[in-house]
Motif scaffolding. Structure first.
Motif, PDB file in Angstrom:
ATOM      1  N   ILE A 140       0.841  -1.197   0.000  1.00 58.08           N
ATOM      2  CA  ILE A 140       0.000   0.000   0.000  1.00 58.08           C
ATOM      3  C   ILE A 140       0.879   1.252   0.000  1.00 58.08           C
ATOM      4  O   ILE A 140       0.630   2.205  -0.752  1.00 58.08           O
ATOM      5  CB  ILE A 140      -0.943  -0.003   1.224  1.00 58.08           C
ATOM      6  N   ALA A 141       1.907   1.250   0.837  1.00 57.06           N
ATOM      7  CA  ALA A 141       2.821   2.397   0.912  1.00 57.06           C
ATOM      8  C   ALA A 141       3.494   2.632  -0.437  1.00 57.06           C
ATOM      9  O   ALA A 141       3.660   3.788  -0.870  1.00 57.06           O
ATOM     10  CB  ALA A 141       3.871   2.159   1.994  1.00 57.06           C
ATOM     11  N   GLY A 174       2.500   9.837  -5.459  1.00 63.22           N
ATOM     12  CA  GLY A 174       2.840  11.103  -4.816  1.00 63.22           C
ATOM     13  C   GLY A 174       1.976  11.426  -3.629  1.00 63.22           C
ATOM     14  O   GLY A 174       1.728  12.600  -3.331  1.00 63.22           O
ATOM     15  N   LEU A 175       1.525  10.380  -2.903  1.00 64.06           N
ATOM     16  CA  LEU A 175       0.600  10.587  -1.794  1.00 64.06           C
ATOM     17  C   LEU A 175       1.205  10.206  -0.446  1.00 64.06           C
ATOM     18  O   LEU A 175       0.503   9.827   0.478  1.00 64.06           O
ATOM     19  CB  LEU A 175      -0.690   9.791  -2.042  1.00 64.06           C
ATOM     20  N   GLY A 176       2.517  10.319  -0.325  1.00 64.86           N
ATOM     21  CA  GLY A 176       3.131  10.225   0.994  1.00 64.86           C
ATOM     22  C   GLY A 176       3.636   8.873   1.424  1.00 64.86           C
ATOM     23  O   GLY A 176       4.217   8.747   2.501  1.00 64.86           O
ATOM     24  N   GLY A 177       3.420   7.825   0.648  1.00 68.90           N
ATOM     25  CA  GLY A 177       3.939   6.516   0.991  1.00 68.90           C
ATOM     26  C   GLY A 177       3.533   6.051   2.374  1.00 68.90           C
ATOM     27  O   GLY A 177       2.377   6.205   2.798  1.00 68.90           O
ATOM     28  N   ILE A 186      -1.721   3.305   7.935  1.00 66.61           N
ATOM     29  CA  ILE A 186      -1.928   2.798   9.285  1.00 66.61           C
ATOM     30  C   ILE A 186      -2.128   1.290   9.185  1.00 66.61           C
ATOM     31  O   ILE A 186      -2.848   0.801   8.323  1.00 66.61           O
ATOM     32  CB  ILE A 186      -3.150   3.467   9.954  1.00 66.61           C
ATOM     33  N   GLY A 187      -1.459   0.552  10.068  1.00 71.78           N
ATOM     34  CA  GLY A 187      -1.626  -0.896  10.117  1.00 71.78           C
ATOM     35  C   GLY A 187      -2.598  -1.275  11.218  1.00 71.78           C
ATOM     36  O   GLY A 187      -2.834  -0.498  12.154  1.00 71.78           O
ATOM     37  N   ARG A 195       4.535   4.893  10.457  1.00 70.42           N
ATOM     38  CA  ARG A 195       5.722   5.752  10.544  1.00 70.42           C
ATOM     39  C   ARG A 195       5.555   6.946  11.486  1.00 70.42           C
ATOM     40  O   ARG A 195       6.525   7.416  12.058  1.00 70.42           O
ATOM     41  CB  ARG A 195       6.078   6.249   9.136  1.00 70.42           C
ATOM     42  N   ARG A 196       4.383   7.454  11.683  1.00 69.75           N
ATOM     43  CA  ARG A 196       4.220   8.756  12.324  1.00 69.75           C
ATOM     44  C   ARG A 196       4.029   8.743  13.831  1.00 69.75           C
ATOM     45  O   ARG A 196       3.958   9.795  14.454  1.00 69.75           O
ATOM     46  CB  ARG A 196       3.028   9.489  11.690  1.00 69.75           C
TER      47      ARG A 196
END
Length: 359
Positions: free
Chosen positions: A110-111, A118-121, A126-127, A156-157
């Protein structure tokens, strides 16, 4: 927050129904036209462990979906993940993000697609691990089979506002546990699922498969090997709900006895909410069993456990037992092998042959 759920089967449908019932802005999307039409006409009918209810919820055919989307939960089978994501990419905007609300190692794929667009990978992925269970019985009809929490975490965040908000919305269905190592928990679910795949080798109830000590020993050996695949990939496998990976690091006969007790406890947890004399459950096995026996379709083993085997082979891990088991499932799906207890015996003999049986 506006939530769009792609895949209105048991997992996505139950989440959508309870969030909608609580007043949240939710849209169910599915490619099964009869299912979508039934939901829009009559609402979503749910029976099972919490009794009967009919919940009005908006539903749409995948081809009619319009953007911009905000929170998108992909709740399809693993093998349909990339197709589903590609269909919604043109409808995503600056505030959009995707949740893999399913089994399997789908988050990296998905990432990658988000990154290409171009949508942020991975920043916008969210998993999750939905540990409740259900079944899509007929168009517009879901069965709630067992309770269980949802693990939810950013890839990641860290702890974001959107993660907290989505967790609160999903909390209308069941307990939500926010995770700081969701990737480790996803790996844990895939390691654990090896014994779920094992149980689907026969058309039988769980107390006859994993509840049988001889068969449970074989299942434990399969999971122990799967845990070795995670170790070889450097993954810190996290415990979740009724799965503790430490129980499967078996080295002695005493360890085996402890593991068998743990498997029996997990079976009890899965069945504890199904009261005698109450609802007669249609789904008596795993989702894999349900696909093969009831839905007469290919399960997600190739895309889920098959991926685990691929990841093991890449790092030189021993995958022989899992590989043989999955091959047996593929043969069943392809009409080349019959379901039955003979499959357990065959796999157990193979485990002995290659020195992978539990002590």
């Amino acid at each position: 927050m506006k939530v769009t759920i792609i895949g209105a089967g048991a997992i996505g449908g139950l989440a959508g129904a309870y969030m909608s019932k609580a007043g949240h802005d939710v849209l169910l999307v599915d490619r099964w036209a009869e299912h979508v039409d039934a939901i829009n006409r009559d609402g979503l009918y749910i029976d099972g462990i919490r009794g009967e209810m009919r919940v009005p919820v908006r539903a749409e055919h995948i081809g009619a979906l319009k953007g911009p989307l905000e929170a998108v939960l992909i709740a399809t089978k693993s093998q349909h993940t990339e197709e589903a994501v590609c269909q919604i990419l043109p409808l995503m905007g600056a505030d959009s993000f995707i949740v893999s609300f399913q089994n399997g190692f789908n988050e990296p794929a998905i990432a990658g697609l988000l990154d290409e667009y171009g949508l942020g990978g991975a920043d916008n992925v969210i998993g999750s691990i939905p540990n409740y269970g259900g079944a899509l019985v007929d168009p517009g009809h879901l069965e709630f089979v067992h309770e269980g929490p949802i693990q939810l975490g950013e890839m990641r965040r860290g702890r974001t506002a959107r993660l907290t908000a989505l967790g609160e919305m999903l909390g209308t269905l069941t307990e939500v546990q926010l995770s700081d190592n969701i990737w480790g928990q996803i790996w844990a679910k895939e390691v654990y699922s090896a014994q779920v795949v094992f149980s689907a080798l026969a058309d039988a109830r769980i107390h006859e498969t994993l509840g049988n000590e001889r068969f449970a020993r074989i299942a434990g050996a399969v999971v122990r090997e799967a845990l070795g695949i995670a170790d070889a990939n450097g993954i810190a496998v996290e415990a979740f709900d009724f799965f503790d990976p430490s129980n499967y690091r078996v080295e002695t006969a005493a360890d085996t006895s402890k593991l068998l007790a743990n498997i029996n406890h997990a079976i009890w947890l899965l069945k504890k909410d199904q009261k005698p004399g109450g609802h007669v459950f249609r789904k008596q096995g795993s989702g894999i069993w349900w696909d093969i026996v009831y839905r007469k379709r290919q399960s997600e083993v190739r895309a889920s456990n098959g991926k685990l085997i691929e990841l093991g082979k890449k790092v030189g891990a021993d995958v022989r037992l899992n590989d043989r088991m999955c091959t047996m499932i593929y043969e069943i799906e392809d009409g080349k092998r019959q379901l039955g207890f003979h499959n357990f015996e065959e796999l157990g003999a193979y485990a002995e042959e290659i020195g992978r049986a539990l002590p």
